[in-house]
Each structure stands twice: as structure tokens, then as C-alpha cells.
Write a protein that holds these residues in place. Structure first.
Motif, PDB file in Angstrom:
ATOM      1  N   PHE A  49       0.855  -1.183   0.000  1.00  0.00           N
ATOM      2  CA  PHE A  49       0.000   0.000   0.000  1.00  0.00           C
ATOM      3  C   PHE A  49       0.896   1.239   0.000  1.00  0.00           C
ATOM      4  O   PHE A  49       2.055   1.190   0.403  1.00  0.00           O
ATOM      5  CB  PHE A  49      -0.947  -0.001   1.205  1.00  0.00           C
ATOM      6  CG  PHE A  49      -0.258  -0.078   2.549  1.00  0.00           C
ATOM      7  CD1 PHE A  49      -0.023   1.067   3.300  1.00  0.00           C
ATOM      8  CD2 PHE A  49       0.161  -1.304   3.057  1.00  0.00           C
ATOM      9  CE1 PHE A  49       0.603   0.982   4.531  1.00  0.00           C
ATOM     10  CE2 PHE A  49       0.791  -1.396   4.293  1.00  0.00           C
ATOM     11  CZ  PHE A  49       1.008  -0.245   5.031  1.00  0.00           C
ATOM     12  N   THR A  50       0.363   2.333  -0.475  1.00  0.00           N
ATOM     13  CA  THR A  50       1.160   3.535  -0.691  1.00  0.00           C
ATOM     14  C   THR A  50       0.778   4.630   0.295  1.00  0.00           C
ATOM     15  O   THR A  50      -0.404   4.940   0.474  1.00  0.00           O
ATOM     16  CB  THR A  50       0.984   4.065  -2.125  1.00  0.00           C
ATOM     17  OG1 THR A  50       1.348   3.041  -3.045  1.00  0.00           O
ATOM     18  CG2 THR A  50       1.854   5.286  -2.371  1.00  0.00           C
ATOM     19  N   VAL A  51       1.797   5.205   0.929  1.00  0.00           N
ATOM     20  CA  VAL A  51       1.621   6.359   1.806  1.00  0.00           C
ATOM     21  C   VAL A  51       2.791   7.304   1.571  1.00  0.00           C
ATOM     22  O   VAL A  51       3.946   6.878   1.589  1.00  0.00           O
ATOM     23  CB  VAL A  51       1.575   5.955   3.288  1.00  0.00           C
ATOM     24  CG1 VAL A  51       1.438   7.207   4.182  1.00  0.00           C
ATOM     25  CG2 VAL A  51       0.446   4.989   3.569  1.00  0.00           C
ATOM     26  N   GLY A  52       2.495   8.560   1.339  1.00  0.00           N
ATOM     27  CA  GLY A  52       3.541   9.557   1.196  1.00  0.00           C
ATOM     28  C   GLY A  52       4.455   9.352   0.012  1.00  0.00           C
ATOM     29  O   GLY A  52       5.610   9.786   0.031  1.00  0.00           O
ATOM     30  N   GLY A  53       3.960   8.681  -1.024  1.00  0.00           N
ATOM     31  CA  GLY A  53       4.764   8.458  -2.209  1.00  0.00           C
ATOM     32  C   GLY A  53       5.638   7.217  -2.148  1.00  0.00           C
ATOM     33  O   GLY A  53       6.417   6.958  -3.075  1.00  0.00           O
ATOM     34  N   TYR A  54       5.516   6.424  -1.079  1.00  0.00           N
ATOM     35  CA  TYR A  54       6.306   5.196  -0.930  1.00  0.00           C
ATOM     36  C   TYR A  54       5.373   4.004  -0.727  1.00  0.00           C
ATOM     37  O   TYR A  54       4.276   4.150  -0.178  1.00  0.00           O
ATOM     38  CB  TYR A  54       7.271   5.303   0.262  1.00  0.00           C
ATOM     39  CG  TYR A  54       8.309   6.382   0.102  1.00  0.00           C
ATOM     40  CD1 TYR A  54       9.478   6.152  -0.609  1.00  0.00           C
ATOM     41  CD2 TYR A  54       8.125   7.639   0.671  1.00  0.00           C
ATOM     42  CE1 TYR A  54      10.437   7.147  -0.749  1.00  0.00           C
ATOM     43  CE2 TYR A  54       9.075   8.641   0.533  1.00  0.00           C
ATOM     44  CZ  TYR A  54      10.229   8.382  -0.182  1.00  0.00           C
ATOM     45  OH  TYR A  54      11.177   9.375  -0.328  1.00  0.00           O
ATOM     46  N   ASP A  55       5.844   2.830  -1.151  1.00  0.00           N
ATOM     47  CA  ASP A  55       5.090   1.593  -0.948  1.00  0.00           C
ATOM     48  C   ASP A  55       5.537   0.921   0.342  1.00  0.00           C
ATOM     49  O   ASP A  55       6.728   0.925   0.685  1.00  0.00           O
ATOM     50  CB  ASP A  55       5.308   0.637  -2.122  1.00  0.00           C
ATOM     51  CG  ASP A  55       4.691   1.156  -3.411  1.00  0.00           C
ATOM     52  OD1 ASP A  55       3.748   1.971  -3.328  1.00  0.00           O
ATOM     53  OD2 ASP A  55       5.153   0.751  -4.488  1.00  0.00           O
TER      54      ASP A  55
END
Length: 259
Positions: A49-55
Motif C-alpha cells: 500500500f502507498t503512503v507519502g509516495g512510498y510503498d
């Protein structure tokens, strides 16, 4: 008001802002009893899942991550699943109390952020979590396990930094259309105060506009020896068609005033 700091004529300001981009993922493990016994260091991984542009991904170790110190515990970790270096983030791992009493088992880095700061992940695959997340025998006798199912949540807060400066407000100034306005004024003959006689034709105009565009007319109408009461000018030795299209700057024509 007096300047509070003598010698300071102007001041500017800026702000460095650190904030988190937050996201959450729910991970359900169904068939816990079948996963148990898969071996120390073996894991079950959530979808990314992606948060803040990172997986990111959750790693659940039913038999513990390392045999030497936590083989009697289940281990839970959150890992960086995309390329990145020195990614600073806050984390929270929780296991849901399925009895509905709300006694979730929570390990939160958000609560300790003021003391230790964000956790830094150096590269893809870097992890944060707990080798001894929950003692296995206690977990299996608790309300966290229901119908052979576990439910976990992972909250990630990626730290973002930016410099904020006051924005200067600008006003878009359209190109000047003064020439068009003066032409419309001339064509409309509104407010005219002088007439040029050129051959058999008459041209009405405005003395103040002529004076602005021509130093000759400025001196003739408003100079020390000029006459502001002139209302007629006879222009000789020029064709009316030429007179109509010629520019006013400079406008020096052989003329004879008639009152």
C-alpha cells in the motif's frame, strides 16, 4: 511608529515546516492455525500500500522472526517496499480486539515521536516493528483471535519537509490600449475643440491630445506665446488623404490660423 530595531529598514520571513502524510492499511490473517508452525523466520506478507509516495507492506511472523530470543512470540513488522533512502516515518501497529471491547493491542511510534523523533529507513526492505509483538499462547487464548482469524492495522506517517515563504501577490496588467481609445475618441468627434481645414475637407480634433503628441502643437496652443483660444487651423500644401493618415509626432505643418 518607531522602528523597534534601529538601522533595519526592511525584514523578510520564512518558515521550515515538518509534517506527516498519513495512511492506514488493514491486514487480515484468516486460517491462523494453518499458518502457525510454518517455521521461525517465515512470514506472511500483506499486499503493498502507498503512503507519502512510498510503498509499504506488513510482515507477520507466526513463529517469530528470530529463534534465539522470540520463538515463543509472534512478530509483526512494517517494511519499506519501494526504492528510497533515508525515508523518515512514524508507525503504529495494532491488533484488533474482536470482542468489541476496544482493547486493541497497540505499539505506536507516533506517541514517542517527541522523545526519539521519526524512524529512518535506509533502503528498500528496511523494517520497523516488534520481534515480541505478542506471546503466542496468550494470543491464542485471547479475543484477538476469533474464528481462526486475526485482524491488524498499520498506520504510517511519512515525514515531509518544506520551506514556506510569503507569496508576493501580483496583478496581471493588460497591454495598453490607449492608442485604440484615442482613435475611437477622434472618430466619434466627441468633445472636439479644434478643426483643421485641409483643402475641401475638415478634420475635427482635440487640442490636448495634439499637444501631448506634438511639441509644435503644445507650444502653439499652450506655450508662452501660444493661443489657447485657437479653434481653427488652415493647412496648406498637403493633400487631405495624406493629412488624415500622417502621424502626429512630430506634427509641423505650414498653417495659417483664422479666428
Amino acid at each position: 511608529m518607531a522602528n523597534p530595531k534601529p538601522g533595519l529598514d526592511s525584514a523578510s520571513s520564512s518558515s521550515f515546516i515538518s509534517e506527516t502524510v498519513n495512511g492506514m492499511h488493514r491486514f487480515t490473517v484468516q486460517g491462523y492455525s494453518l499458518a502457525k508452525g510454518m517455521g521461525v523466520g517465515k512470514y506472511i506478507m500483506s499486499d503493498t500500500f502507498t503512503v507519502g509516495g512510498y510503498d509499504w507492506a506488513i510482515y507477520f511472523y507466526p513463529d517469530g522472526k528470530n529463534p534465539e530470543d522470540n520463538s515463543m512470540y509472534v512478530s509483526v513488522f512494517i517494511a519499506l517496499a519501494s526504492d528510497g533512502t533515508d525515508v523518515r516515518a512514524l508507525f503504529e501497529l495494532s491488533m484488533v480486539d474482536q470482542s468489541g471491547n476496544g482493547n486493541n493491542k497497540v505499539h505506536s511510534h507516533f506517541q514517542r515521536a517527541l522523545e526519539s523523533g521519526p524512524y529512518t529507513l535506509k533502503y528498500r526492505g528496511s523494517m520497523w516493528g516488534y520481534k515480541r509483538f505478542f506471546r503466542r499462547n496468550l494470543l491464542e487464548a485471547s479475543d484477538y483471535l476469533k474464528d481462526d482469524c486475526l485482524v491488524m492495522y498499520c498506520k504510517v506517517g511519512v515525514v515531509r519537509n518544506h520551506l514556506e515563504c510569503p507569496k508576493l501577490r501580483t496583478i496581471s496588467v493588460p497591454p495598453s490600449d490607449m492608442g485604440k481609445s484615442f482613435k475611437e475618441l477622434l472618430d466619434s468627434e466627441v468633445g472636439w475643440d479644434i478643426v483643421f481645414h485641409v483643402g475641401n475637407e475638415k478634420f475635427k480634433a482635440h487640442k490636448v491630445v495634439l499637444a501631448v503628441r506634438s511639441p509644435v502643437f503644445k507650444a502653439q496652443f499652450y506655450g508662452l506665446v501660444g493661443d489657447c483660444n485657437i479653434d481653427k487651423v488652415v493647412v496648406k500644401d498637403i493633400d487631405p488623404f495624406i493629412f488624415k493618415v500622417m502621424p502626429l509626432d512630430p506634427f509641423c505643418l505650414p498653417s495659417k490660423e483664422e479666428k
